[in-house]
Design an enzyme around this catalytic site. Structure first.
Site, PDB file in Angstrom:
ATOM      1  N   GLY A   1     -22.807  28.519  52.047  1.00 13.53           N
ATOM      2  CA  GLY A   1     -22.398  29.920  51.932  1.00 13.53           C
ATOM      3  C   GLY A   1     -21.719  30.364  53.221  1.00 13.53           C
ATOM      4  O   GLY A   1     -21.002  29.594  53.848  1.00 13.53           O
TER       5      GLY A   1
ATOM      6  N   GLU B   1     -20.671  20.718  57.109  1.00 13.43           N
ATOM      7  CA  GLU B   1     -20.327  21.885  56.277  1.00 13.43           C
ATOM      8  C   GLU B   1     -21.528  22.803  56.201  1.00 13.43           C
ATOM      9  O   GLU B   1     -22.655  22.345  55.959  1.00 13.43           O
ATOM     10  CB  GLU B   1     -19.937  21.451  54.858  1.00 13.43           C
ATOM     11  CG  GLU B   1     -19.579  22.662  53.978  1.00 13.43           C
ATOM     12  CD  GLU B   1     -19.400  22.354  52.490  1.00 13.43           C
ATOM     13  OE1 GLU B   1     -19.294  21.174  52.115  1.00 13.43           O
ATOM     14  OE2 GLU B   1     -19.392  23.333  51.708  1.00 13.43           O
ATOM     15  N   GLY B   2     -21.314  24.097  56.382  1.00 12.76           N
ATOM     16  CA  GLY B   2     -22.397  25.063  56.247  1.00 12.76           C
ATOM     17  C   GLY B   2     -22.764  25.279  54.786  1.00 12.76           C
ATOM     18  O   GLY B   2     -22.338  24.540  53.889  1.00 12.76           O
TER      19      GLY B   2
ATOM     20  N   LYS C   1     -24.578  18.223  55.782  1.00 12.14           N
ATOM     21  CA  LYS C   1     -24.676  19.541  55.123  1.00 12.14           C
ATOM     22  C   LYS C   1     -26.159  19.878  55.088  1.00 12.14           C
ATOM     23  O   LYS C   1     -26.940  19.138  54.503  1.00 12.14           O
ATOM     24  CB  LYS C   1     -24.059  19.428  53.726  1.00 12.14           C
ATOM     25  CG  LYS C   1     -24.332  20.604  52.829  1.00 12.14           C
ATOM     26  CD  LYS C   1     -23.088  21.170  52.171  1.00 12.14           C
ATOM     27  CE  LYS C   1     -23.463  22.403  51.364  1.00 12.14           C
ATOM     28  NZ  LYS C   1     -22.360  23.316  51.140  1.00 12.14           N
TER      29      LYS C   1
ATOM     30  N   THR D   1     -15.834  23.050  51.389  1.00 14.96           N
ATOM     31  CA  THR D   1     -15.901  21.610  51.142  1.00 14.96           C
ATOM     32  C   THR D   1     -14.508  20.994  51.185  1.00 14.96           C
ATOM     33  O   THR D   1     -14.324  19.908  51.751  1.00 14.96           O
ATOM     34  CB  THR D   1     -16.572  21.319  49.785  1.00 14.96           C
ATOM     35  OG1 THR D   1     -17.834  21.983  49.752  1.00 14.96           O
ATOM     36  CG2 THR D   1     -16.800  19.832  49.593  1.00 14.96           C
TER      37      THR D   1
END
Ligand SMILES: Nc1ncnc2c1ncn2[C@@H]1O[C@H](COP(=O)(O)OP(=O)(O)O)[C@@H](O)[C@H]1O
Ligand SMILES: [Mg+2]
Length: 233
Positions: free
Chosen positions: A121, A118-119, A44, A23
């Site tokens: 994990g 953003e992925g 996300k 993040t």
């Protein structure tokens, strides 16, 4: 139809795991692009851990990007418990639908000049029982940036992540070590050089940010994607 990034440029920020700085890195990139005059959307695929204290990822990303997207537009699946998204969804009595994710990412990209995704994990975390974060990254079609901690253990985790990305045909633009200490140790300096050499990749360093004050952040603009190096033998 092309990837959701069609028309918009951007990056997909993954990491070597959870709580590794994805993040922070995604926010720094989003803010840099915004400061350069671009309209930036953030995305996300799933946010978990809303039960925990602190600003959720989608809110921090929105603030960094200067975006006016709704929670729903940034993160279509949001859950309270801090756990893998496939399990959080199951406990909520649903399953994350890849098609819904992709159309939401496409809609976000359509409203902007750059998309910062953003992925969740690491790359092999399941979003649904048969659908990994990596599968989603392939469908989104943006180059990857890998966030990783600078200290002991990071060479292995980072090289595994780069290898898993390249095995799926993903381009990796850069690794970002975060938070990079003011006075890096010999181990941290060596990790940076070793990852660059062994992965054949640009390794950037992101210092500790005051997350409350994006205007104080140094710019972080990843270099263009690099083709995977051919390895001898
Ligand atoms: N460059 C940085 N500046 C400030 N805090 C950072 C930085 N990198 C990582 N952190 C901190 O480390 C923790 C994990 O980072 P975060 O970006 O939330 O990880 P992830 O998104 O991978 O779960 C957070 O508390 C975050 O604030
Ligand atoms: Mg995060």
């Amino acid at each position: 139809m092309g990837p959701p990034s069609a028309g918009a440029s951007g990056v997909f920020v993954t990491g070597t795991g959870t709580e590794v700085g994805k993040t922070a890195v995604a926010a720094a990139i989003a803010h840099t692009l915004r400061a350069g005059g671009q309209r930036v959307a953030v995305f996300k695929p799933a946010v978990t851990g809303l039960d925990d204290e602190g600003e959720p990822d989608h809110a921090l990303l929105r603030r960094a990007a200067g975006s006016r997207q709704s929670d729903e537009e940034i993160a279509p699946y949001r859950y309270g418990p801090p756990m893998s998204p496939h399990l959080a969804a199951e406990l909520a009595g649903e399953e994350i639908a890849p098609k819904r994710l992709l159309s939401a990412a496409r809609a976000a990209a359509a409203g902007a000049e750059a998309l910062v995704c953003e992925g969740v994990g690491g790359l092999l975390v399941p979003l649904a029982p048969n659908y990994l974060v990596r599968d989603f990254a392939v469908e989104v079609g943006l180059p990857l940036v890998v966030a990783a901690p600078p200290g002991l253990g990071t060479i292995n985790h980072t090289l595994l992540t780069v290898e898993a990305a390249r095995a799926a045909g993903l381009d990796v633009s850069a690794v970002v070590l975060t938070p990079w200490p003011r006075q890096p140790s010999a181990i941290e300096e060596s990790n940076r050089e070793t990852i660059a050499a062994l992965a054949g990749i640009e390794v950037e360093a992101l210092p500790q940010l005051d997350l409350a004050a994006p205007s104080s952040w140094p710019p972080l603009a990843p270099p263009p994607p690099q083709p995977a190096p051919s390895r001898p033998g």
